[in-house]
Design a protein around this motif. Structure first.
Motif, mmCIF file in Angstrom:
data_model
loop_
_atom_site.group_PDB
_atom_site.id
_atom_site.type_symbol
_atom_site.label_atom_id
_atom_site.label_comp_id
_atom_site.label_asym_id
_atom_site.label_seq_id
_atom_site.Cartn_x
_atom_site.Cartn_y
_atom_site.Cartn_z
ATOM 1 N N UNK A 79 -0.576 -0.257 34.530
ATOM 2 C CA UNK A 79 -1.075 0.534 33.411
ATOM 3 C C UNK A 79 -0.653 1.987 33.537
ATOM 4 N N UNK A 80 -0.897 2.585 34.696
ATOM 5 C CA UNK A 80 -0.574 3.998 34.879
ATOM 6 C C UNK A 80 0.919 4.263 34.711
ATOM 7 N N UNK A 81 1.760 3.373 35.216
ATOM 8 C CA UNK A 81 3.210 3.527 35.057
ATOM 9 C C UNK A 81 3.604 3.447 33.583
ATOM 10 N N UNK A 82 2.998 2.518 32.841
ATOM 11 C CA UNK A 82 3.289 2.381 31.413
ATOM 12 C C UNK A 82 2.840 3.610 30.635
ATOM 13 N N UNK A 83 1.679 4.161 31.004
ATOM 14 C CA UNK A 83 1.186 5.372 30.343
ATOM 15 C C UNK A 83 2.130 6.539 30.595
ATOM 16 N N UNK A 84 2.545 6.707 31.847
ATOM 17 C CA UNK A 84 3.464 7.802 32.163
ATOM 18 C C UNK A 84 4.748 7.673 31.359
ATOM 19 N N UNK A 85 5.296 6.478 31.313
ATOM 20 C CA UNK A 85 6.547 6.252 30.590
ATOM 21 C C UNK A 85 6.393 6.547 29.100
ATOM 22 N N UNK A 86 5.285 6.119 28.504
ATOM 23 C CA UNK A 86 5.070 6.304 27.068
ATOM 24 C C UNK A 86 4.838 7.770 26.704
ATOM 25 N N UNK A 87 4.197 8.509 27.587
ATOM 26 C CA UNK A 87 3.795 9.874 27.273
ATOM 27 C C UNK A 87 4.829 10.904 27.719
ATOM 28 N N UNK A 88 5.630 10.597 28.726
ATOM 29 C CA UNK A 88 6.522 11.577 29.351
ATOM 30 C C UNK A 88 7.503 12.245 28.387
ATOM 31 N N UNK A 89 7.921 11.563 27.346
ATOM 32 C CA UNK A 89 8.856 12.169 26.392
ATOM 33 C C UNK A 89 8.168 13.151 25.448
ATOM 34 N N UNK A 90 6.831 13.174 25.443
ATOM 35 C CA UNK A 90 6.083 13.982 24.492
ATOM 36 C C UNK A 90 5.214 15.056 25.148
ATOM 37 N N UNK A 91 4.999 14.939 26.445
ATOM 38 C CA UNK A 91 4.171 15.897 27.172
ATOM 39 C C UNK A 91 4.556 15.844 28.642
ATOM 40 N N UNK A 92 4.118 16.824 29.388
ATOM 41 C CA UNK A 92 4.396 16.870 30.823
ATOM 42 C C UNK A 92 3.463 15.892 31.526
ATOM 43 N N UNK A 93 4.001 14.756 31.965
ATOM 44 C CA UNK A 93 3.206 13.705 32.611
ATOM 45 C C UNK A 93 3.728 13.457 34.014
ATOM 46 N N UNK A 94 2.792 13.395 34.972
ATOM 47 C CA UNK A 94 3.171 13.137 36.361
ATOM 48 C C UNK A 94 2.211 12.132 36.977
#
Length: 101
Positions: A13-28
């Motif tokens: 889940x966390x990996x999928x969230x990072x991938x989905x959000x990373x192009x739109x916000x700073x996600x780590x």
């Protein structure tokens, strides 16, 4: 659910969230904690192994705890039944998808 099953689900889940959000916000994602810096504040999504839950801290919706509902295949709010992915999709204004491995 076993500890290893929870870890696998939560990590996926966390990996999928990072991938989905990373192009739109700073996600780590680091050490089971996803930190997202956005214009409206900081979101934190982390796995909490002792309770087998995923916890969300959001500048928009506050703090919530989500448990995996195997029958629905969703992470549901322990107090109201809302779906974590629906909440985050609405807050970030983008479709966030995940399915249990």
């Amino acid at each position: 659910m076993t500890d290893s099953a929870f870890e696998s689900l939560a990590d996926s889940l966390l990996a999928a969230l990072e991938e989905a959000i990373a192009d739109h916000a700073d996600a780590e994602l680091q050490g089971g904690v996803l930190t997202v810096e956005g214009d409206e504040g900081t979101w934190i999504v982390n796995k909490h192994a002792p309770t087998r839950q995923v916890w969300l801290s959001s500048p928009k919706s506050g703090a919530r705890h989500y448990a995996f509902a195997a029958d629905a295949g969703k992470w549901l709010d322990t107090r109201g039944g809302g779906d974590l992915l629906e909440v985050l999709s609405a807050e970030f204004g983008l479709p966030i998808r995940w399915s249990a491995p």
